[in-house]
Design a protein around this motif. Structure first.
Motif, PDB file in Angstrom:
ATOM      1  N   ARG A 147       0.851  -1.194   0.000  1.00 55.73           N
ATOM      2  CA  ARG A 147       0.000   0.000   0.000  1.00 55.73           C
ATOM      3  C   ARG A 147       0.881   1.236   0.000  1.00 55.73           C
ATOM      4  O   ARG A 147       2.019   1.211   0.488  1.00 55.73           O
ATOM      5  N   ASP A 148       0.341   2.341  -0.536  1.00 53.66           N
ATOM      6  CA  ASP A 148       1.142   3.562  -0.578  1.00 53.66           C
ATOM      7  C   ASP A 148       1.053   4.309   0.748  1.00 53.66           C
ATOM      8  O   ASP A 148       0.496   3.805   1.732  1.00 53.66           O
ATOM      9  N   ASP A 149       1.595   5.540   0.784  1.00 53.39           N
ATOM     10  CA  ASP A 149       1.638   6.311   2.031  1.00 53.39           C
ATOM     11  C   ASP A 149       0.245   6.667   2.542  1.00 53.39           C
ATOM     12  O   ASP A 149       0.074   6.971   3.728  1.00 53.39           O
ATOM     13  N   GLU A 150      -0.760   6.673   1.652  1.00 54.00           N
ATOM     14  CA  GLU A 150      -2.135   6.982   2.058  1.00 54.00           C
ATOM     15  C   GLU A 150      -2.897   5.717   2.470  1.00 54.00           C
ATOM     16  O   GLU A 150      -4.082   5.772   2.779  1.00 54.00           O
ATOM     17  N   GLY A 151      -2.203   4.576   2.440  1.00 49.66           N
ATOM     18  CA  GLY A 151      -2.851   3.327   2.797  1.00 49.66           C
ATOM     19  C   GLY A 151      -3.689   2.746   1.687  1.00 49.66           C
ATOM     20  O   GLY A 151      -4.529   1.874   1.923  1.00 49.66           O
ATOM     21  N   LEU A 152      -3.481   3.211   0.449  1.00 53.32           N
ATOM     22  CA  LEU A 152      -4.258   2.734  -0.689  1.00 53.32           C
ATOM     23  C   LEU A 152      -3.539   1.574  -1.368  1.00 53.32           C
ATOM     24  O   LEU A 152      -2.332   1.636  -1.617  1.00 53.32           O
ATOM     25  N   SER A 153      -4.288   0.533  -1.682  1.00 49.48           N
ATOM     26  CA  SER A 153      -3.738  -0.565  -2.464  1.00 49.48           C
ATOM     27  C   SER A 153      -3.756  -0.169  -3.943  1.00 49.48           C
ATOM     28  O   SER A 153      -4.506   0.742  -4.339  1.00 49.48           O
ATOM     29  N   PRO A 154      -2.956  -0.839  -4.787  1.00 51.47           N
ATOM     30  CA  PRO A 154      -3.015  -0.550  -6.236  1.00 51.47           C
ATOM     31  C   PRO A 154      -4.427  -0.734  -6.794  1.00 51.47           C
ATOM     32  O   PRO A 154      -4.841   0.001  -7.680  1.00 51.47           O
ATOM     33  N   GLN A 155      -5.160  -1.728  -6.268  1.00 53.81           N
ATOM     34  CA  GLN A 155      -6.536  -1.936  -6.719  1.00 53.81           C
ATOM     35  C   GLN A 155      -7.404  -0.723  -6.391  1.00 53.81           C
ATOM     36  O   GLN A 155      -8.180  -0.250  -7.229  1.00 53.81           O
ATOM     37  N   GLU A 156      -7.261  -0.184  -5.162  1.00 56.62           N
ATOM     38  CA  GLU A 156      -8.054   0.974  -4.767  1.00 56.62           C
ATOM     39  C   GLU A 156      -7.696   2.203  -5.599  1.00 56.62           C
ATOM     40  O   GLU A 156      -8.574   2.987  -5.973  1.00 56.62           O
ATOM     41  N   LYS A 157      -6.414   2.381  -5.911  1.00 55.89           N
ATOM     42  CA  LYS A 157      -6.012   3.528  -6.731  1.00 55.89           C
ATOM     43  C   LYS A 157      -6.604   3.425  -8.125  1.00 55.89           C
ATOM     44  O   LYS A 157      -7.030   4.426  -8.711  1.00 55.89           O
ATOM     45  N   GLN A 158      -6.627   2.203  -8.661  1.00 57.49           N
ATOM     46  CA  GLN A 158      -7.203   2.035  -9.990  1.00 57.49           C
ATOM     47  C   GLN A 158      -8.706   2.287  -9.974  1.00 57.49           C
ATOM     48  O   GLN A 158      -9.253   2.891 -10.898  1.00 57.49           O
ATOM     49  N   VAL A 159      -9.381   1.852  -8.901  1.00 56.76           N
ATOM     50  CA  VAL A 159     -10.818   2.120  -8.781  1.00 56.76           C
ATOM     51  C   VAL A 159     -11.068   3.626  -8.719  1.00 56.76           C
ATOM     52  O   VAL A 159     -12.020   4.133  -9.321  1.00 56.76           O
ATOM     53  N   LEU A 160     -10.216   4.356  -8.003  1.00 60.32           N
ATOM     54  CA  LEU A 160     -10.351   5.817  -7.943  1.00 60.32           C
ATOM     55  C   LEU A 160     -10.247   6.437  -9.333  1.00 60.32           C
ATOM     56  O   LEU A 160     -11.003   7.343  -9.682  1.00 60.32           O
ATOM     57  N   ARG A 161      -9.305   5.959 -10.132  1.00 54.90           N
ATOM     58  CA  ARG A 161      -9.161   6.490 -11.497  1.00 54.90           C
ATOM     59  C   ARG A 161     -10.430   6.215 -12.314  1.00 54.90           C
ATOM     60  O   ARG A 161     -10.917   7.099 -13.031  1.00 54.90           O
ATOM     61  N   LEU A 162     -10.946   5.006 -12.189  1.00 54.17           N
ATOM     62  CA  LEU A 162     -12.145   4.647 -12.948  1.00 54.17           C
ATOM     63  C   LEU A 162     -13.371   5.401 -12.443  1.00 54.17           C
ATOM     64  O   LEU A 162     -14.241   5.787 -13.223  1.00 54.17           O
ATOM     65  N   LEU A 163     -13.440   5.631 -11.122  1.00 54.41           N
ATOM     66  CA  LEU A 163     -14.533   6.437 -10.571  1.00 54.41           C
ATOM     67  C   LEU A 163     -14.486   7.850 -11.139  1.00 54.41           C
ATOM     68  O   LEU A 163     -15.510   8.423 -11.519  1.00 54.41           O
ATOM     69  N   GLY A 164     -13.289   8.418 -11.164  1.00 51.72           N
ATOM     70  CA  GLY A 164     -13.129   9.776 -11.661  1.00 51.72           C
ATOM     71  C   GLY A 164     -13.496   9.914 -13.120  1.00 51.72           C
ATOM     72  O   GLY A 164     -13.848  11.003 -13.584  1.00 51.72           O
ATOM     73  N   GLU A 165     -13.418   8.806 -13.878  1.00 51.23           N
ATOM     74  CA  GLU A 165     -13.799   8.827 -15.285  1.00 51.23           C
ATOM     75  C   GLU A 165     -15.284   8.528 -15.479  1.00 51.23           C
ATOM     76  O   GLU A 165     -15.772   8.493 -16.601  1.00 51.23           O
TER      77      GLU A 165
END
Length: 333
Positions: A262-280
């Motif tokens: 997980r990154d410094d914000e506690g986000l997994s790569p899966q969660e970061k990708q979901v954020l990108r898709l949500l934003g789109e």
């Protein structure tokens, strides 16, 4: 009533309820309409996308409906323009159709000369894959999206992969992270790695693809239906781009047995990708398909992220994720 404008029955009900009760929040709408909270949030996303909802950037105020005289009139105008545009497109298509038929044979010849050939139907595609596997000399690079692979696909690949590895061919294969959730596919990936193949995973893949000896590539025409029609590419310029795409994804992927941090914000790569898709603006179904997970999993991850960001819609979640530095604005299409 407003289906022709793109509002489904639930979205229309939420909009009408907000017009009656402008101060209603998500929980109020859930009770009033007797539906799930996820359904209300999905309807709010639709309303925001159609400019029928004003969502405050701060998130401290309740989203308000746009006056129907303004919002619905704008939707109607866009629909009328769309109808006119489609009529024009149909007319242009009708004019071009005869010419297209006349040039069909020339087009096929040109496609072959330009290094792009059609491979149509699942049987023909599988036969061509067998031929490419048998003639591969030193390297085969694959994108395999979709999470769980069918039993037929795994069975067809086993003998071909084993033979290629025995001949000294370097196999580089990239699956989705979600492959770990399907035991048969995960065991197959482990079997490949055990034979000496290089197997990695990523949260999402752009398409299904096979590159052989950096001389030929087989890619589907429709990423949603890869079995219908594929093209075999030998054009050097196009191949250079496809090889560069594969290598770029390869660098960000992780070996099969490695756990992603997980990154410094506690986000997994899966969660970061979901954020990108949500934003789109992708729906839960689209996110699930892109990441090779169930709709329930996609919905759960999205709901958790919206809560963490105190966001009322997925568009707002994407904007806040960018503002917090959780994702790069250039990641949003």
């Amino acid at each position: 009533m407003f289906e022709a404008l793109g509002l489904n029955s639930l979205t229309e009900s939420v909009y009408l309820a907000m017009l009656r009760f402008p101060d209603a929040g998500v929980s109020d709408l859930t009770r009033t309409l007797a539906v799930d909270e996820d359904q209300v949030r999905a309807a709010l996303d639709d309303l925001a996308r159609m400019a029928l909802l004003r969502t405050p950037a701060s998130g401290t105020e309740t989203p308000r409906p746009v006056n129907p005289k303004v919002g619905l009139s704008a939707l109607l105008a866009r629909k009328e323009a769309e109808v006119a545009r489609r009529r024009q497109e149909i007319e242009e298509t009708r004019v071009a159709f005869t010419a297209l038929l006349a040039q069909q044979s020339d087009t096929r010849s040109r496609m072959s000369e330009d290094g792009v050939e059609r491979v149509e139907g699942i049987d023909e595609i599988r036969e061509r894959l067998r031929e490419l596997a048998a003639t591969c000399e030193w390297e085969a690079c694959s994108f395999i999206p979709g999470g769980a692979q069918s039993e037929a696909s795994l069975t067809a690949s086993r003998e071909l992969d084993a033979d290629a590895i025995e001949r000294g061919v370097r196999l580089r294969t990239i699956y989705l992270d979600s492959v770990r959730n399907d035991q048969p596919t995960f065991e197959y990936a482990q079997w490949l790695a055990g034979l000496g193949s290089e197997v990695r995973t990523v949260p999402t893949l752009p398409l299904r693809m096979l590159i052989v000896d950096r001389k030929l590539a087989l890619v589907p025409v429709d990423t949603e239906n890869s079995a219908a029609l594929a093209v075999e590419v030998s054009n050097r310029g196009v191949l250079t781009g496809l090889v560069a795409l594969f290598n770029s994804v390869w660098k960000t992927s992780v070996p099969l047995g490695v756990t992603r941090r997980r990154d410094d914000e506690g986000l997994s790569p899966q969660e970061k990708q979901v954020l990108r898709l949500l934003g789109e603006g992708h729906t839960d179904e689209m996110i699930a398909r892109r990441m090779g997970v169930s709709v329930r999993t996609a919905r759960r991850v999205a709901s958790t992220l919206l809560t963490r960001l105190n966001a009322q819609s997925r568009f707002q979640a994407g904007a806040r994720a960018v503002a917090k530095g959780w994702i790069d604005p250039e990641d949003l299409g």
